[in-house]
Motif scaffolding. Structure first.
Motif, PDB file in Angstrom:
ATOM      1  N   LEU A  48       1.292  -1.420   0.141  1.00 48.74           N
ATOM      2  CA  LEU A  48      -0.180   0.118   0.023  1.00 48.74           C
ATOM      3  C   LEU A  48       1.245   1.043   0.403  1.00 48.74           C
ATOM      4  CD1 LEU A  48      -2.976   1.074   0.097  1.00 48.74           C
ATOM      5  CD2 LEU A  48      -2.081   1.271   2.742  1.00 48.74           C
ATOM      6  N   PHE A  49       1.899   0.995   0.817  1.00 52.72           N
ATOM      7  CA  PHE A  49       2.774   2.364   0.840  1.00 52.72           C
ATOM      8  C   PHE A  49       3.838   2.291   0.246  1.00 52.72           C
ATOM      9  CE2 PHE A  49       0.780   3.010   5.122  1.00 52.72           C
ATOM     10  CZ  PHE A  49       1.390   3.943   5.807  1.00 52.72           C
ATOM     11  N   ASP A  50       3.637   1.400  -1.148  1.00 57.94           N
ATOM     12  CA  ASP A  50       4.797   1.686  -1.974  1.00 57.94           C
ATOM     13  C   ASP A  50       5.898   1.289  -1.710  1.00 57.94           C
ATOM     14  OD1 ASP A  50       4.992   1.324  -5.244  1.00 57.94           O
ATOM     15  OD2 ASP A  50       5.383   3.862  -5.367  1.00 57.94           O
ATOM     16  N   GLU A  51       6.272   1.010  -0.770  1.00 60.50           N
ATOM     17  CA  GLU A  51       7.469   0.430   0.141  1.00 60.50           C
ATOM     18  C   GLU A  51       8.752  -0.389  -0.338  1.00 60.50           C
ATOM     19  OE1 GLU A  51       7.389   3.679   3.337  1.00 60.50           O
ATOM     20  OE2 GLU A  51       7.419   2.145   4.157  1.00 60.50           O
ATOM     21  N   LYS A  52       9.272  -1.261  -0.176  1.00 60.62           N
ATOM     22  CA  LYS A  52      10.287  -2.546  -0.703  1.00 60.62           C
ATOM     23  C   LYS A  52      10.737  -2.461   1.102  1.00 60.62           C
ATOM     24  CE  LYS A  52      12.883  -1.027  -4.319  1.00 60.62           C
ATOM     25  NZ  LYS A  52      14.522  -0.986  -5.166  1.00 60.62           N
ATOM     26  N   GLY A  57      12.036   2.443   5.651  1.00 60.71           N
ATOM     27  CA  GLY A  57      10.746   2.843   5.335  1.00 60.71           C
ATOM     28  C   GLY A  57       9.931   2.576   6.085  1.00 60.71           C
ATOM     29  N   LEU A  58       9.140   4.021   6.270  1.00 62.06           N
ATOM     30  CA  LEU A  58       8.370   4.819   6.952  1.00 62.06           C
ATOM     31  C   LEU A  58       7.227   3.089   7.520  1.00 62.06           C
ATOM     32  CD1 LEU A  58       6.892   6.915   8.156  1.00 62.06           C
ATOM     33  CD2 LEU A  58       4.955   7.259   6.129  1.00 62.06           C
ATOM     34  N   ILE A  59       6.657   2.344   6.857  1.00 61.77           N
ATOM     35  CA  ILE A  59       6.026   1.106   7.598  1.00 61.77           C
ATOM     36  C   ILE A  59       7.093   0.671   8.761  1.00 61.77           C
ATOM     37  CG2 ILE A  59       5.764  -1.397   6.729  1.00 61.77           C
ATOM     38  CD1 ILE A  59       3.445   0.396   6.662  1.00 61.77           C
ATOM     39  N   SER A  60       8.365   0.618   8.197  1.00 59.91           N
ATOM     40  CA  SER A  60       9.244  -0.107   9.258  1.00 59.91           C
ATOM     41  C   SER A  60       8.802   0.341  10.596  1.00 59.91           C
ATOM     42  CB  SER A  60      10.767  -0.397   8.546  1.00 59.91           C
ATOM     43  OG  SER A  60      10.660  -1.767   7.559  1.00 59.91           O
ATOM     44  N   LEU A  97       1.216   6.322  13.419  1.00 62.76           N
ATOM     45  CA  LEU A  97       1.425   7.684  11.822  1.00 62.76           C
ATOM     46  C   LEU A  97       2.176   8.755  12.043  1.00 62.76           C
ATOM     47  CD1 LEU A  97       1.985   7.371   8.762  1.00 62.76           C
ATOM     48  CD2 LEU A  97      -0.758   7.953   8.171  1.00 62.76           C
ATOM     49  N   ILE A  98       0.902   9.598  12.745  1.00 58.67           N
ATOM     50  CA  ILE A  98       0.719  10.573  12.912  1.00 58.67           C
ATOM     51  C   ILE A  98       2.015  10.810  13.320  1.00 58.67           C
ATOM     52  CG2 ILE A  98       0.003  12.726  14.475  1.00 58.67           C
ATOM     53  CD1 ILE A  98      -2.537  11.534  13.535  1.00 58.67           C
ATOM     54  N   ASP A  99       2.996  10.276  14.461  1.00 53.92           N
ATOM     55  CA  ASP A  99       4.201  10.363  15.562  1.00 53.92           C
ATOM     56  C   ASP A  99       5.765  10.357  14.575  1.00 53.92           C
ATOM     57  OD1 ASP A  99       4.934  10.278  18.307  1.00 53.92           O
ATOM     58  OD2 ASP A  99       6.091   8.385  17.745  1.00 53.92           O
ATOM     59  N   GLU A 100       4.754   9.627  13.755  1.00 55.49           N
ATOM     60  CA  GLU A 100       6.449   9.484  12.386  1.00 55.49           C
ATOM     61  C   GLU A 100       6.799  10.305  11.822  1.00 55.49           C
ATOM     62  OE1 GLU A 100       9.630   7.815  11.645  1.00 55.49           O
ATOM     63  OE2 GLU A 100       8.806   7.323  13.018  1.00 55.49           O
ATOM     64  N   ILE A 101       5.545  10.893  11.539  1.00 58.64           N
ATOM     65  CA  ILE A 101       5.460  12.294  10.977  1.00 58.64           C
ATOM     66  C   ILE A 101       5.972  12.995  11.299  1.00 58.64           C
ATOM     67  CG2 ILE A 101       4.241  13.749   9.120  1.00 58.64           C
ATOM     68  CD1 ILE A 101       2.853  11.541   8.890  1.00 58.64           C
ATOM     69  N   ASN A 126       7.841   9.636   0.813  1.00 57.24           N
ATOM     70  CA  ASN A 126       7.129   8.113   0.115  1.00 57.24           C
ATOM     71  C   ASN A 126       6.265   9.056  -0.121  1.00 57.24           C
ATOM     72  OD1 ASN A 126       4.641   6.614   0.523  1.00 57.24           O
ATOM     73  ND2 ASN A 126       5.454   5.537   1.805  1.00 57.24           N
ATOM     74  N   SER A 127       5.670   9.430  -1.142  1.00 53.45           N
ATOM     75  CA  SER A 127       4.844  10.977  -1.883  1.00 53.45           C
ATOM     76  C   SER A 127       3.569   9.430  -2.269  1.00 53.45           C
ATOM     77  CB  SER A 127       4.938  10.374  -3.832  1.00 53.45           C
ATOM     78  OG  SER A 127       5.193   9.142  -4.267  1.00 53.45           O
ATOM     79  N   PHE A 128       3.217   8.297  -1.956  1.00 49.93           N
ATOM     80  CA  PHE A 128       1.583   8.159  -1.574  1.00 49.93           C
ATOM     81  C   PHE A 128       1.176   8.130  -0.262  1.00 49.93           C
ATOM     82  CE2 PHE A 128      -1.035   4.905  -0.068  1.00 49.93           C
ATOM     83  CZ  PHE A 128      -2.352   4.749  -0.614  1.00 49.93           C
ATOM     84  N   ILE A 129       2.008   7.877   0.881  1.00 50.85           N
ATOM     85  CA  ILE A 129       1.377   8.780   1.785  1.00 50.85           C
ATOM     86  C   ILE A 129       1.116  10.469   1.953  1.00 50.85           C
ATOM     87  CG2 ILE A 129       2.081   9.221   4.406  1.00 50.85           C
ATOM     88  CD1 ILE A 129       0.902   6.402   4.255  1.00 50.85           C
ATOM     89  N   LYS A 130       2.278  11.423   1.371  1.00 55.42           N
ATOM     90  CA  LYS A 130       1.523  12.636   1.236  1.00 55.42           C
ATOM     91  C   LYS A 130       0.638  12.581   0.391  1.00 55.42           C
ATOM     92  CE  LYS A 130       6.223  14.662   0.491  1.00 55.42           C
ATOM     93  NZ  LYS A 130       7.401  14.740  -0.543  1.00 55.42           N
ATOM     94  N   THR A 131       0.325  12.546  -0.355  1.00 49.04           N
ATOM     95  CA  THR A 131      -0.776  13.297  -1.508  1.00 49.04           C
ATOM     96  C   THR A 131      -1.537  12.548  -0.641  1.00 49.04           C
ATOM     97  OG1 THR A 131       0.306  11.831  -3.477  1.00 49.04           O
ATOM     98  CG2 THR A 131      -1.874  12.037  -4.108  1.00 49.04           C
ATOM     99  N   LYS A 132      -2.131  10.675   0.345  1.00 52.09           N
ATOM    100  CA  LYS A 132      -3.168  11.002   0.849  1.00 52.09           C
ATOM    101  C   LYS A 132      -3.404  12.229   1.553  1.00 52.09           C
ATOM    102  CE  LYS A 132      -6.529   8.258   1.122  1.00 52.09           C
ATOM    103  NZ  LYS A 132      -7.393   8.594   0.489  1.00 52.09           N
ATOM    104  N   LEU A 133      -2.435  12.182   3.008  1.00 48.71           N
ATOM    105  CA  LEU A 133      -3.065  12.870   4.016  1.00 48.71           C
ATOM    106  C   LEU A 133      -3.246  14.276   3.018  1.00 48.71           C
ATOM    107  CD1 LEU A 133       0.479  11.876   6.318  1.00 48.71           C
ATOM    108  CD2 LEU A 133      -2.324  11.122   6.326  1.00 48.71           C
TER     109      LEU A 133
END
Length: 327
Positions: A48-52, A57-60, A97-101, A126-133
Motif C-alpha cells: 500500500l505504501f509502495d515501499e520495499k 521505510g515508513l512502514i518499518s 503514523l502521525i507520531d512518525e510524521i 513517501n509520495s503516496f502517503i504525502k498525497t493521501k494525507l
C-alpha cells in the motif's frame, strides 16, 4: 423413508462438522507458527505504501513505534521468526503514523497545528502517503474541521477500509491451506462420503447415535478463546483437536485404508471383496473429493446446517405424532 434419509443426512453433517473443526484447528496451528496473519498484514501495508521491505521505510518505522511494537505476540517460536502483530487497531495505526510524521522536518519540535503538520508531511519521502494525507487534510479544511482529532479519525477510517481488502487477501490465502489440509485428511484417512452414506443408511443404531450427539451438542463446545495468548491458544487447540477426534472415533465409522487391528467393521472391504473395477476406483475418488470439498466449507457452515436439519426433523416428528383431525 424420509425420516431415514434425514437421519443419514444429519449424521453425515455431523461427520463434516467434526472433521471441519479438526481442519480449522490445524489451520490455526499453522497460522500461529508461520505468523500468516502478521506476515500478510505487513506485506499488504508495504504494498500500500509502495515501499520495499527494508528498515528505512515508513512502514518499518511505524512497526517500531510504541503504538505497534508491543502488539506483537510474545509467542516463543514466533519471536524467533521475528513475528509481527497479526492485528493493528485503527487508532494505533493512525497514532503511529502521525507520531512518525511529527519526527520529520527541519526541527524536532512537534507540530502544534495542522498548518505546521502539513510542512512535516511535505518533508516525507513517501509520495503516496504525502498525497493521501494532503487529500484528507484538504477535505477537513473544506469543512473547517482541520484538527489533529479529526485527522486521526480520518486516517483510522481510511485504514479500516483498507483492512477489508487485507481480510479478503488473507481469506484467499487461508483457503489454499484449508483445501490442502482437507485433502490430506480425507485421502490419508480414506474418509469416503459415499461409503459412509451407505454404511449409515444400513445401520440404524449408528445414525441414531449420531443424531442424538447432534441434538445434545453445545454451540461453544469446540471454541477456543480468541483473547487467550498464543501459547494458551496452541495448547487449547491441541487438546481440543484430541477431543474432536475422540468424538469422531467413537462413532466407529468405516474409514481408513485397512480394518485390521482397530476393532471396526471393514465395511468397504465387504462391499468390494477382492475385486476392484475401474468404476470402484472412480467411485472412491469421487467419494474422497466430496468429503474434501465439504470440509472446506468450514465448521460454522456445517453447524448451522445441523441446526436447520434438526429443526426439520423435529417438525416432521411432531407432524407424524399429531392425531389426524376428525372429519
Amino acid at each position: 423413508m424420509f425420516p431415514t434419509v434425514l437421519e443419514v443426512v444429519i449424521s453425515l453433517v455431523v461427520v463434516y462438522f467434526l472433521l471441519s473443526t479438526v481442519v480449522s484447528f490445524i489451520k490455526e496451528i499453522i497460522a500461529m507458527l508461520l505468523n500468516s496473519r502478521g506476515v500478510i498484514l505487513h506485506k499488504s501495508l508495504v504494498h500500500l505504501f509502495d515501499e520495499k521491505e527494508n528498515n528505512n521505510g515508513l512502514i518499518s518505522k511505524i512497526y517500531q513505534s510504541k503504538y505497534i511494537h508491543n502488539l506483537a505476540s510474545k509467542f516463543n517460536i514466533a519471536n524467533k521468526l521475528n513475528k509481527k502483530p497479526s492485528y493493528i487497531a485503527t487508532e494505533n495505526f493512525a497514532g503511529a503514523l502521525i507520531d512518525e510524521i511529527q519526527k520529520k522536518g527541519n526541527t524536532n519540535d512537534f507540530a502544534k497545528n495542522i498548518v505546521e503538520f502539513k510542512k512535516k508531511i511535505d518533508a516525507l519521502d513517501n509520495s503516496f502517503i504525502k498525497t493521501k494525507l494532503n487529500e484528507i487534510i484538504t477535505e477537513l479544511e473544506e469543512t473547517s474541521q482541520a484538527n489533529f482529532t479529526n485527522l486521526k479519525k480520518k486516517i483510522s477510517e481510511w485504514f479500516d477500509n483498507y483492512m477489508v481488502t487485507v481480510t479478503v487477501v488473507y481469506k484467499n490465502y487461508v483457503s489454499v491451506w484449508v483445501f490442502a489440509i482437507s485433502f490430506f485428511i480425507c485421502f490419508g484417512m480414506n474418509i469416503d462420503s459415499l461409503v459412509i452414506i451407505e454404511y449409515l443408511y444400513e445401520n440404524k443404531d449408528k445414525r441414531e447415535a449420531m443424531v442424538k450427539f447432534a441434538e445434545n451438542l453445545p454451540k461453544d463446545k469446540y471454541v477456543v478463546n480468541e483473547n487467550a495468548s498464543d501459547e494458551e491458544k496452541l495448547k487449547a487447540v491441541k487438546e481440543m483437536k484430541k477431543v474432536v477426534l475422540e468424538d469422531f472415533d467413537s462413532f466407529e465409522l468405516p474409514y481408513g485404508w485397512t480394518g485390521e487391528g482397530n476393532g471396526r467393521l471393514n465395511y468397504e472391504a465387504e462391499i468390494l471383496g477382492n475385486k476392484t473395477s475401474f468404476f470402484d476406483v472412480l467411485k472412491k475418488i469421487v467419494g474422497l473429493f466430496i468429503t474434501t470439498i465439504s470440509l472446506t466449507l468450514g465448521a460454522p457452515f456445517w453447524y448451522q446446517m445441523m441446526v436447520n436439519l434438526l429443526s426439520i426433523k423435529k417438525t416432521n416428528s411432531k407432524s407424524n405424532t399429531e392425531p389426524n383431525p376428525k372429519v
